[in-house]
Design a protein around this motif. Structure first.
Motif, PDB file in Angstrom:
ATOM      1  N   GLY A 229      47.719  55.403  32.513  1.00  0.00           N
ATOM      2  CA  GLY A 229      46.380  55.056  32.393  1.00  0.00           C
ATOM      3  C   GLY A 229      45.808  55.217  33.636  1.00  0.00           C
ATOM      4  O   GLY A 229      46.344  55.401  34.804  1.00  0.00           O
ATOM      5  N   THR A 230      44.641  54.586  33.676  1.00  0.00           N
ATOM      6  CA  THR A 230      43.746  54.414  35.087  1.00  0.00           C
ATOM      7  C   THR A 230      42.988  53.052  34.886  1.00  0.00           C
ATOM      8  O   THR A 230      42.370  52.901  34.034  1.00  0.00           O
ATOM      9  CB  THR A 230      42.630  55.593  34.922  1.00  0.00           C
ATOM     10  N   VAL A 231      43.127  52.398  36.015  1.00  0.00           N
ATOM     11  CA  VAL A 231      42.457  51.302  36.226  1.00  0.00           C
ATOM     12  C   VAL A 231      41.066  51.468  36.854  1.00  0.00           C
ATOM     13  O   VAL A 231      40.835  52.364  37.850  1.00  0.00           O
ATOM     14  CB  VAL A 231      43.032  50.425  37.196  1.00  0.00           C
ATOM     15  N   MET A 232      39.839  51.039  35.982  1.00  0.00           N
ATOM     16  CA  MET A 232      38.395  51.108  36.751  1.00  0.00           C
ATOM     17  C   MET A 232      37.909  50.083  36.842  1.00  0.00           C
ATOM     18  O   MET A 232      38.137  48.749  36.226  1.00  0.00           O
ATOM     19  CB  MET A 232      37.765  51.975  35.379  1.00  0.00           C
ATOM     20  N   LYS A 233      37.114  49.585  37.858  1.00  0.00           N
ATOM     21  CA  LYS A 233      36.379  48.471  38.020  1.00  0.00           C
ATOM     22  C   LYS A 233      34.989  48.673  38.220  1.00  0.00           C
ATOM     23  O   LYS A 233      34.472  49.506  38.908  1.00  0.00           O
ATOM     24  CB  LYS A 233      36.965  47.710  39.467  1.00  0.00           C
ATOM     25  N   GLN A 234      34.084  48.291  37.078  1.00  0.00           N
ATOM     26  CA  GLN A 234      32.777  48.854  36.918  1.00  0.00           C
ATOM     27  C   GLN A 234      32.539  50.259  37.296  1.00  0.00           C
ATOM     28  O   GLN A 234      31.669  50.941  37.736  1.00  0.00           O
ATOM     29  CB  GLN A 234      32.061  47.876  38.287  1.00  0.00           C
TER      30      GLN A 234
ATOM     31  N   ASP B 218      40.192  51.986  40.595  1.00  0.00           N
ATOM     32  CA  ASP B 218      40.650  50.896  41.622  1.00  0.00           C
ATOM     33  C   ASP B 218      42.131  51.042  41.679  1.00  0.00           C
ATOM     34  O   ASP B 218      42.798  50.960  40.771  1.00  0.00           O
ATOM     35  CB  ASP B 218      40.040  49.651  41.004  1.00  0.00           C
ATOM     36  N   ALA B 219      42.469  50.497  42.851  1.00  0.00           N
ATOM     37  CA  ALA B 219      44.039  50.417  43.251  1.00  0.00           C
ATOM     38  C   ALA B 219      44.332  48.882  42.887  1.00  0.00           C
ATOM     39  O   ALA B 219      43.770  47.926  43.495  1.00  0.00           O
ATOM     40  CB  ALA B 219      44.319  50.632  44.695  1.00  0.00           C
TER      41      ALA B 219
ATOM     42  N   GLU C 187      45.115  54.872  44.449  1.00  0.00           N
ATOM     43  CA  GLU C 187      43.743  54.712  45.177  1.00  0.00           C
ATOM     44  C   GLU C 187      42.811  55.513  44.011  1.00  0.00           C
ATOM     45  O   GLU C 187      41.555  54.915  43.823  1.00  0.00           O
ATOM     46  CB  GLU C 187      43.649  55.577  46.487  1.00  0.00           C
ATOM     47  N   ASP C 188      43.096  56.481  43.372  1.00  0.00           N
ATOM     48  CA  ASP C 188      42.358  57.017  42.312  1.00  0.00           C
ATOM     49  C   ASP C 188      42.499  56.315  40.763  1.00  0.00           C
ATOM     50  O   ASP C 188      42.000  56.516  40.131  1.00  0.00           O
ATOM     51  CB  ASP C 188      42.738  58.532  41.931  1.00  0.00           C
ATOM     52  N   GLY C 189      43.168  54.856  41.019  1.00  0.00           N
ATOM     53  CA  GLY C 189      43.301  54.187  39.737  1.00  0.00           C
ATOM     54  C   GLY C 189      44.250  54.761  38.729  1.00  0.00           C
ATOM     55  O   GLY C 189      44.631  53.804  37.927  1.00  0.00           O
ATOM     56  N   THR C 190      44.895  55.602  39.028  1.00  0.00           N
ATOM     57  CA  THR C 190      46.130  56.165  37.905  1.00  0.00           C
ATOM     58  C   THR C 190      47.296  55.272  38.226  1.00  0.00           C
ATOM     59  O   THR C 190      47.808  54.935  39.319  1.00  0.00           O
ATOM     60  CB  THR C 190      46.552  57.522  38.096  1.00  0.00           C
TER      61      THR C 190
ATOM     62  N   PHE D  26      45.139  43.308  37.231  1.00  0.00           N
ATOM     63  CA  PHE D  26      44.717  42.274  37.950  1.00  0.00           C
ATOM     64  C   PHE D  26      43.809  42.828  38.976  1.00  0.00           C
ATOM     65  O   PHE D  26      44.133  43.602  39.770  1.00  0.00           O
ATOM     66  CB  PHE D  26      45.859  41.285  38.549  1.00  0.00           C
ATOM     67  N   ASP D  27      42.916  42.251  39.171  1.00  0.00           N
ATOM     68  CA  ASP D  27      41.912  42.459  40.388  1.00  0.00           C
ATOM     69  C   ASP D  27      42.478  41.962  41.703  1.00  0.00           C
ATOM     70  O   ASP D  27      42.539  40.782  41.840  1.00  0.00           O
ATOM     71  CB  ASP D  27      40.390  41.873  40.048  1.00  0.00           C
ATOM     72  N   SER D  28      42.513  42.933  42.667  1.00  0.00           N
ATOM     73  CA  SER D  28      43.034  42.351  43.922  1.00  0.00           C
ATOM     74  C   SER D  28      42.411  41.319  44.750  1.00  0.00           C
ATOM     75  O   SER D  28      42.917  40.739  45.347  1.00  0.00           O
ATOM     76  CB  SER D  28      43.411  43.697  44.912  1.00  0.00           C
ATOM     77  N   PHE D  29      41.006  41.440  44.432  1.00  0.00           N
ATOM     78  CA  PHE D  29      40.251  40.483  45.228  1.00  0.00           C
ATOM     79  C   PHE D  29      39.936  39.211  44.285  1.00  0.00           C
ATOM     80  O   PHE D  29      39.149  38.331  44.687  1.00  0.00           O
ATOM     81  CB  PHE D  29      39.015  41.012  45.667  1.00  0.00           C
ATOM     82  N   LEU D  30      40.493  39.111  43.160  1.00  0.00           N
ATOM     83  CA  LEU D  30      40.431  38.210  42.188  1.00  0.00           C
ATOM     84  C   LEU D  30      38.789  37.661  41.989  1.00  0.00           C
ATOM     85  O   LEU D  30      38.414  36.591  41.442  1.00  0.00           O
ATOM     86  CB  LEU D  30      40.893  36.721  42.846  1.00  0.00           C
ATOM     87  N   GLN D  31      37.874  38.815  41.915  1.00  0.00           N
ATOM     88  CA  GLN D  31      36.456  38.664  41.503  1.00  0.00           C
ATOM     89  C   GLN D  31      36.482  38.889  39.914  1.00  0.00           C
ATOM     90  O   GLN D  31      35.261  38.506  39.468  1.00  0.00           O
ATOM     91  CB  GLN D  31      35.769  39.510  42.289  1.00  0.00           C
ATOM     92  N   PHE D  32      37.232  39.562  39.311  1.00  0.00           N
ATOM     93  CA  PHE D  32      37.159  40.025  37.875  1.00  0.00           C
ATOM     94  C   PHE D  32      38.375  39.496  37.198  1.00  0.00           C
ATOM     95  O   PHE D  32      39.365  39.040  37.677  1.00  0.00           O
ATOM     96  CB  PHE D  32      36.865  41.575  37.638  1.00  0.00           C
TER      97      PHE D  32
END
Length: 92
Positions: free
Chosen positions: A24-29, A33-34, A55-58, A75-81
């Protein structure tokens, strides 16, 4: 990574090991996202694998059994989401 090797041995012993994969691919907004991504066997809730998306989210989990359903958590690496979950995922 030590945890990855431990999970491989554990999966072999429990019976989660197979020849299928989940990708899959991780997307943030809307932007790739990595992030840390974990795979859990659905019925037991046991974690069977974890990877960091590129880095391309895959991401991809290899060596999964087609006899089980899984849920994937990113999980969001920066704990913002909040975490993002995909449920009832079947490896192909």
């Amino acid at each position: 990574m030590l945890i990855t090797e431990i999970l491989k041995i554990y999966n072999r012993l429990i019976g989660f090991e197979g020849h299928k994969s989940i990708a899959g691919t991780v997307m943030k907004q809307g932007v790739p996202d990595a992030s840390m991504v974990r795979c859990y066997e659905k019925a037991s809730g046991l974690m069977v694998a974890q990877v960091r998306s590129a880095e391309d989210g895959t991401y991809q989990f290899f060596g999964l059994s087609e006899n089980y359903k899984y849920f994937i958590v990113s999980f969001d690496s920066f704990l913002q989401f909040n975490a993002v979950i995909q449920d009832n995922v079947v490896p192909k």
